[in-house]
Structures are given as C-alpha cells and as structure tokens.
Design a protein around this motif. Structure first.
Motif, PDB file in Angstrom:
ATOM      1  N   MET A 278       0.835  -1.194   0.000  1.00  0.00           N
ATOM      2  CA  MET A 278       0.000   0.000   0.000  1.00  0.00           C
ATOM      3  C   MET A 278       0.876   1.252   0.000  1.00  0.00           C
ATOM      4  O   MET A 278       1.964   1.237   0.575  1.00  0.00           O
ATOM      5  N   ALA A 279       0.359   2.310  -0.601  1.00  0.00           N
ATOM      6  CA  ALA A 279       1.021   3.611  -0.514  1.00  0.00           C
ATOM      7  C   ALA A 279      -0.065   4.681  -0.555  1.00  0.00           C
ATOM      8  O   ALA A 279      -1.201   4.405  -0.937  1.00  0.00           O
ATOM      9  N   HIS A 280       0.292   5.893  -0.154  1.00  0.00           N
ATOM     10  CA  HIS A 280      -0.643   7.020  -0.191  1.00  0.00           C
ATOM     11  C   HIS A 280      -0.164   7.938  -1.309  1.00  0.00           C
ATOM     12  O   HIS A 280       1.040   8.001  -1.583  1.00  0.00           O
ATOM     13  N   VAL A 281      -1.081   8.646  -1.938  1.00  0.00           N
ATOM     14  CA  VAL A 281      -0.674   9.586  -2.998  1.00  0.00           C
ATOM     15  C   VAL A 281       0.425  10.519  -2.474  1.00  0.00           C
ATOM     16  O   VAL A 281       1.433  10.779  -3.143  1.00  0.00           O
ATOM     17  N   LEU A 282       0.259  10.984  -1.223  1.00  0.00           N
ATOM     18  CA  LEU A 282       1.221  11.953  -0.682  1.00  0.00           C
ATOM     19  C   LEU A 282       2.550  11.327  -0.288  1.00  0.00           C
ATOM     20  O   LEU A 282       3.512  12.046   0.006  1.00  0.00           O
ATOM     21  N   SER A 283       2.630   9.985  -0.287  1.00  0.00           N
ATOM     22  CA  SER A 283       3.917   9.334   0.011  1.00  0.00           C
ATOM     23  C   SER A 283       4.966   9.741  -1.029  1.00  0.00           C
ATOM     24  O   SER A 283       6.157   9.641  -0.793  1.00  0.00           O
ATOM     25  N   PHE A 284       4.506  10.177  -2.216  1.00  0.00           N
ATOM     26  CA  PHE A 284       5.428  10.407  -3.332  1.00  0.00           C
ATOM     27  C   PHE A 284       5.711  11.881  -3.564  1.00  0.00           C
ATOM     28  O   PHE A 284       6.278  12.253  -4.570  1.00  0.00           O
ATOM     29  N   LYS A 285       5.314  12.725  -2.614  1.00  0.00           N
ATOM     30  CA  LYS A 285       5.361  14.155  -2.947  1.00  0.00           C
ATOM     31  C   LYS A 285       6.793  14.679  -3.163  1.00  0.00           C
ATOM     32  O   LYS A 285       6.982  15.581  -3.947  1.00  0.00           O
ATOM     33  N   ASP A 286       7.774  14.106  -2.465  1.00  0.00           N
ATOM     34  CA  ASP A 286       9.143  14.608  -2.665  1.00  0.00           C
ATOM     35  C   ASP A 286       9.989  13.661  -3.501  1.00  0.00           C
ATOM     36  O   ASP A 286      11.213  13.715  -3.480  1.00  0.00           O
ATOM     37  N   ILE A 287       9.352  12.782  -4.218  1.00  0.00           N
ATOM     38  CA  ILE A 287      10.087  11.708  -4.897  1.00  0.00           C
ATOM     39  C   ILE A 287      10.280  12.020  -6.378  1.00  0.00           C
ATOM     40  O   ILE A 287       9.348  12.491  -7.035  1.00  0.00           O
ATOM     41  N   GLY A 306      -5.098   4.290  -2.541  1.00  0.00           N
ATOM     42  CA  GLY A 306      -6.482   4.721  -2.347  1.00  0.00           C
ATOM     43  C   GLY A 306      -6.675   6.112  -2.918  1.00  0.00           C
ATOM     44  O   GLY A 306      -6.240   7.094  -2.324  1.00  0.00           O
ATOM     45  N   VAL A 307      -7.323   6.197  -4.075  1.00  0.00           N
ATOM     46  CA  VAL A 307      -7.645   7.505  -4.670  1.00  0.00           C
ATOM     47  C   VAL A 307      -8.948   8.001  -4.069  1.00  0.00           C
ATOM     48  O   VAL A 307      -9.123   9.154  -3.757  1.00  0.00           O
ATOM     49  N   GLU A 308      -9.878   7.100  -3.922  1.00  0.00           N
ATOM     50  CA  GLU A 308     -11.204   7.245  -3.326  1.00  0.00           C
ATOM     51  C   GLU A 308     -12.166   8.081  -4.160  1.00  0.00           C
ATOM     52  O   GLU A 308     -13.244   7.630  -4.468  1.00  0.00           O
ATOM     53  N   SER A 309     -11.794   9.329  -4.514  1.00  0.00           N
ATOM     54  CA  SER A 309     -12.762  10.156  -5.238  1.00  0.00           C
ATOM     55  C   SER A 309     -12.055  11.101  -6.209  1.00  0.00           C
ATOM     56  O   SER A 309     -10.895  11.457  -6.006  1.00  0.00           O
ATOM     57  N   GLY A 310     -12.797  11.493  -7.245  1.00  0.00           N
ATOM     58  CA  GLY A 310     -12.263  12.462  -8.207  1.00  0.00           C
ATOM     59  C   GLY A 310     -12.877  13.827  -7.978  1.00  0.00           C
ATOM     60  O   GLY A 310     -12.706  14.744  -8.782  1.00  0.00           O
ATOM     61  N   HIS A 322      -5.208  14.610  -0.250  1.00  0.00           N
ATOM     62  CA  HIS A 322      -4.533  14.848  -1.527  1.00  0.00           C
ATOM     63  C   HIS A 322      -5.532  15.534  -2.456  1.00  0.00           C
ATOM     64  O   HIS A 322      -6.727  15.538  -2.181  1.00  0.00           O
ATOM     65  N   ASN A 323      -5.025  16.122  -3.527  1.00  0.00           N
ATOM     66  CA  ASN A 323      -5.967  16.726  -4.464  1.00  0.00           C
ATOM     67  C   ASN A 323      -5.770  16.105  -5.846  1.00  0.00           C
ATOM     68  O   ASN A 323      -4.875  15.275  -6.034  1.00  0.00           O
ATOM     69  N   LYS A 342      -2.816  -0.581  -8.546  1.00  0.00           N
ATOM     70  CA  LYS A 342      -4.221  -0.931  -8.344  1.00  0.00           C
ATOM     71  C   LYS A 342      -4.811   0.229  -7.553  1.00  0.00           C
ATOM     72  O   LYS A 342      -4.357   0.514  -6.434  1.00  0.00           O
ATOM     73  N   ALA A 343      -5.761   0.936  -8.159  1.00  0.00           N
ATOM     74  CA  ALA A 343      -6.297   2.144  -7.521  1.00  0.00           C
ATOM     75  C   ALA A 343      -7.685   1.852  -6.951  1.00  0.00           C
ATOM     76  O   ALA A 343      -8.514   1.217  -7.602  1.00  0.00           O
ATOM     77  N   TYR A 344      -7.904   2.310  -5.718  1.00  0.00           N
ATOM     78  CA  TYR A 344      -9.188   2.071  -5.052  1.00  0.00           C
ATOM     79  C   TYR A 344     -10.073   3.315  -5.107  1.00  0.00           C
ATOM     80  O   TYR A 344      -9.590   4.440  -4.907  1.00  0.00           O
ATOM     81  N   PHE A 345     -11.341   3.095  -5.383  1.00  0.00           N
ATOM     82  CA  PHE A 345     -12.318   4.192  -5.453  1.00  0.00           C
ATOM     83  C   PHE A 345     -13.543   3.818  -4.615  1.00  0.00           C
ATOM     84  O   PHE A 345     -13.894   2.643  -4.534  1.00  0.00           O
TER      85      PHE A 345
END
Ligand code: B12
Ligand code: SF4
Length: 451
Positions: A278-287, A306-310, A322-323, A342-345
């Motif tokens: 698992m990872a979070h979108v924000l885990s990659f902010k400085d990568i 987990g994207v969850e929503s658009g 995250h945005n 694999k993205a979760y919504f």
C-alpha cells in the motif's frame, strides 16, 4: 484439520451459510496468526480456523466447536459480520470462554456483553499478541478494565501503549508461518505470494477508515527494523524452498514518505523477489522518477493506492488530504518508473451527488490512459461506501440520527454485476443518487484496467 490443543482461534466468516461459489484470493488473518504464534511460544498449542478460506458458515463453525471442545475460542469481529459472530456465540453448544477482538471490538463491546450465552465473554480492545496468552494462562498482571456482573461474567481488557502487554517492539515478534494456511497464495498475475506486516498504524485519519490515527490515539505507530524484515524474507525463502516469488506487504501504509520508499528499495534489493504494498498519494510528494526506478529495480511490481474520489469536494469531506493534481502527478511518476497501480475508489459517500461520482469515473479513465501511455498495468477497484463503527463518518452520522443500528448485509446485486463476492456488502445508500445509479458507477469503474 487435526485439533491440537485447547485454544481455537477463528477468522470469522463473511457469510451466514457456507459458500462454495466464490473463488477469490483470500488473504490470511495476520493478527490472529500473531496471537497464535505467541501462544505457541508460550507452549500453548492452538488451532487457527480460517472460516473465510474454508468457506464455513455459522452452522459448520458451531459443529466444529462441538467436535473439538476448545476451552477458549478467540474470534475476530468486524462491522460487516458482527451479526454472524453474535449468532456463532449464541448458538455454540459447548462450555467455553469466548475471547473477542479486532478493530471493531472497541465500539461493540457494550453490545457484545448483552449477547445471550451461558459462556463467559472477554473482549480485548487493541493488539492482543501478548495479552491473549496471558489470559489463557491466568496471568495476575492481566487486569480487566471493566467487568459486568453477569453469570458468567463479561470482562473488558484494553491494550494501549501504557499496557505491559503492548507489543512495543514489533521487530521482535515472530510469526510461525504454519498458521497461515493459504500461504503461498497464487495471485491473479500468477505470482506465488507470501504476506508480511512491516509496520503497525497509519499516520492519516481518513474519515471512512477504522484504522485512522485519530481513532487509535492510544496506540503508537511502530515500524520494524530493516534487518528484521530481511530476516523474515530470508525465512520465507528457505521455508518455501523457491516456491514463493513475491511478497505482499499488508501494512496500512508501508510506503509513507521518501525515507520509507528508499528503505523499502534497500530491503528488497537483491532478494530476487517481486513485491507489492500500500502507498498514499502523498507518500510520493518529494520523490523523483529516478528513485522510483530504483524501487522498481528492487522488485516492486505493483502499488495499491487509495484515490477514493475524483471530486475535490468529497476528498475534503472524507479528510483525504490529496488533491486531483497530486493524484495525477503521482500516478504519472509511478507509471513512468514501470510500476503498476491498483487504484481504489469509493462511491456513495453521504450526500454524494451524481456529478461527484462522474468526476471520480472520469479521473479513473484518465489514470488508466496514463498507464496505457507508459505501457504498465492499471486496475481500478471500486466499492460502494460502507459505514464502519467508530469512523468519523459513523460518528457524524450518529449525531444526526440518534438511533443508528447499522446492519451490513451481502450486496448480491453488486456481487452479480461485478462478479466479486468477498467485498460487496451494503449498509444502505447514503448518497444523493439511486441504488441503480450508484451500482452502475461501481460496475463501470471496476471494468477499467489496462491488461
Ligand atoms: C489486511 C487486512 C485485511 C485482510 C486480512 C483480514 C484479517 N482477517 O486479518 C483481508 C483483505 C482478508 C481483510 C478482510 C476484511 N477486512 Co480488513 N483490514 C486489513 C488491514 C489493512 C490490516 C489488518 C492487519 O493485518 N493488521 C496487522 C495485524 C497485526 O493487526 P490486526 O489485524 O489489527 O490484529 C491485531 C488486533 O486487532 C487484535 N486482534 C485481531 N484479531 C483478533 C481476534 C481476537 C480474538 C483478539 C482477542 C484480538 C484480535 O490483535 C491482533 C494482534 O495484535 C486493516 C486495517 C487495520 N489497520 O486494521 C483492515 C480492516 C481491519 N479490515 C476491515 C474490514 C471491514 C474487513 C472486512 C470485513 C471487509 C469486507 N469484506 O467486508 C473483511 C473481514 C473478513 C475476515 N473475516 O477476514 C476494517 C475493519 C473495520 C470495522 N469496523 O469492521 C479495517 C479496519 C479497514 C477499514 N477500512 O477500516 N482485511
Ligand atoms: S484509508 Fe489508508 S491512509 Fe486512510 S487512514 Fe485508513 S489506512 Fe490510513
């Protein structure tokens, strides 16, 4: 299955009747396996019955109790199946002590205490690795937090960071892999996978999730040392003798920031195994992409995000910080490095409109198209929102509806249209759209994949 001792641990079923019509991959109950391992280390032999894996229903489990007559039955409880656990406890024909735990226990213990049984019930809130065997051994240091004078009594125990039974140093916990019946597990991509837990706790507080930090303030976030994870990987390789070629890290959030991403690369590098986590979108902010290419070289084949929503409006409401711009940036970077996602919504948050849902669907299509450009894998996994005990959304709901008796049932309509059984449950439709409209969004999003 041979019954070896007087303690039985049960991974509770999701369906009332024994089901033979699902063939989805089943992940082993790691929490129960850690409890079983500690019992074994204390010389107490126990069996772990995975009712999900064995497709057992309430009746079969009660028959198993009668056949094996354990003195202690430990069983986990979830919002989704609390009515089934109640039925199992109430229908049990033998004299035993029930010990009930798991993430939902802290919100359900009052209700559990009122179950109609002649057996003693103990509820444990928190991580039971050490406390469970202490209770079985009648350790004097195990002091109940609350007791209800029924005959037989109901007892509540709490394990938080202040408790002598709190697993502070999780690097030292050893998992006896014999308790993971379905390992190695062959996943859809053909990998033979083993499972590990490398950390406990999450730093985020998403409003729909029971693992949220603000709900688990009494617990500390803990991470295992790189060496202890490497040792477990080496043990897996030697135990399965080349029969495992991938690892799935089941933590809430294994990759949480730049340091954890670099460290993961080092841990898996040269292991010769593929891995997913698992990872979070924000885990990659400085990568940057170069670092992600190193991660890919270490064997990282797929990340679960987990994207969850658009819809920005929904993202704010569910406290997913995250945005849309960040989501797109992250997906592009990860895909560019050759790592699949694999993205979760989730569809159907309280008050969610059709317009919100369309934004989610459009985003999912756009993410899939990025994957196509980079020639990597993208799979969308969409769910209908469910109300879980104790989550922020649940608490907000309680404030508005003083009588809130949630009952989650299998959602057969959704299962039929998505062809997936284990994760389609419904606790009602809280959105602003019809059931049909909501189900269509789940269905069409689930179909989005590159290959
Ligand atoms: C991996 C995982 C799974 C795996 C393994 C499940 C399992 N049975 O262990 C899979 C994918 C199969 C899964 C399934 C489901 N899961 Co799940 N899962 C997780 C996840 C991400 C990590 C769990 C984990 O392994 N943690 C590491 C181990 C070491 O910790 P642990 O499991 O919490 O166990 C410790 C304590 O909780 C306690 N404990 C656990 N079990 C027991 C039992 C007894 C008797 C006692 C005394 C103590 C005890 O002691 C353990 C050792 O310290 C959590 C999120 C989270 N952080 O909890 C969600 C989570 C637990 N899952 C959740 C849910 C809802 C489910 C499902 C019901 C979903 C569904 N299908 O409807 C099913 C349950 C089916 C089942 N019976 O297995 C929710 C629970 C919320 C709630 N209020 O019910 C969580 C919190 C996620 C969320 N979205 O909020 N899950
Ligand atoms: S959804 Fe994921 S990131 Fe959010 S609180 Fe739960 S485990 Fe953490």
């Amino acid at each position: 299955m041979d019954f070896k001792g007087n303690v039985l641990l049960v991974n509770s079923p999701l369906f009332r009747e024994s089901q033979h019509d699902y063939d989805e991959n089943v992940i082993p109950p790691m929490g129960l396996a850690y409890i079983a391992s500690n019992l074994k280390d204390n010389g107490i032999y126990c069996n772990l019955l995975d009712a999900v894996y064995h497709k057992m229903g309430v009746k079969e489990i009660c028959q198993y109790f009668s056949k094996t007559t354990p003195s202690f039955v430990g069983i986990n409880i979830f919002t989704t199946n609390m009515h089934l656990v109640k039925e199992i406890v109430e229908k049990c024909q033998i004299r035993t002590t029930f010990i009930i735990g798991g993430q939902a226990a802290k919100f359900l213990y009052h209700e559990i205490f009122n179950w109609n049984t002649k057996n003693k019930i103990i509820v444990i809130i928190g991580e039971a690795d050490f406390l469970f065997s202490a209770l079985v051994q009648d350790n004097d240091n195990a002091i109940s937090f609350e007791e209800e004078r029924k005959n037989p009594p109901r007892e509540l125990f709490k394990v938080d960071a202040k408790s002598p039974f709190f697993p502070r140093e999780i690097s030292d916990l050893h998992l006896h892999r014999e308790f993971l019946e379905n390992e190695p597990s062959k996943n859809k991509n053909g990998y033979k996978e083993a499972f590990i837990i490398a950390s406990r706790g999450c730093k985020y507080s998403c409003a729909f999730c029971a693992a949220a930090k603000n709900l688990n303030k009494d617990n500390l976030i803990r991470r295992r040392s790189a060496q202890s994870i490497k040792n477990e990987i080496a043990e897996i390789q030697s135990l399965y003798n080349g029969n495992v070629n991938a690892i799935r890290v089941l933590d809430d959030l294994f990759l949480r920031d730049i340091q954890s991403i670099k460290l993961a690369g080092k841990i898996f590098n040269k292991s010769g195994l593929s891995w997913r986590s698992m990872a979070h979108v924000l885990s990659f902010k400085d990568i940057n992409v170069a670092t992600l290419c190193d991660l890919r070289k270490s064997g990282c084949i797929e990340l679960f995000i987990g994207v969850e929503s658009g819809s920005e409006e929904i993202l704010k409401k569910i406290k997913k910080f995250h945005n849309i711009i960040k989501i797109k940036e992250t997906f592009k970077k990860v895909f560019q490095a050759g790592i699949s996602i694999k993205a979760y919504f989730i569809y159907g948050f309280p008050g969610e409109t059709e317009n919100n849902m369309s934004k989610t669907f459009e985003l999912a299509i756009e993410l899939k198209n990025y994957a196509k450009v980079f020639g990597v894998g993208f799979r969308a996994s969409a769910f209908k929102f469910r109300l879980y005990h104790g989550t922020k959304i649940y608490n907000d709901f309680l404030l508005k509806n003083s009588m809130c008796n949630i009952k989650i049932m299998p959602d057969n309509t959704l299962s039929n249209i998505t062809g997936r059984n284990l994760f389609n449950f419904t606790s009602g439709n809280y959105s602003a759209v019809s059931d049909d409209c909501l189900n269509k969004f789940v269905e069409k999003t689930n179909l989005l994949k590159t290959f």
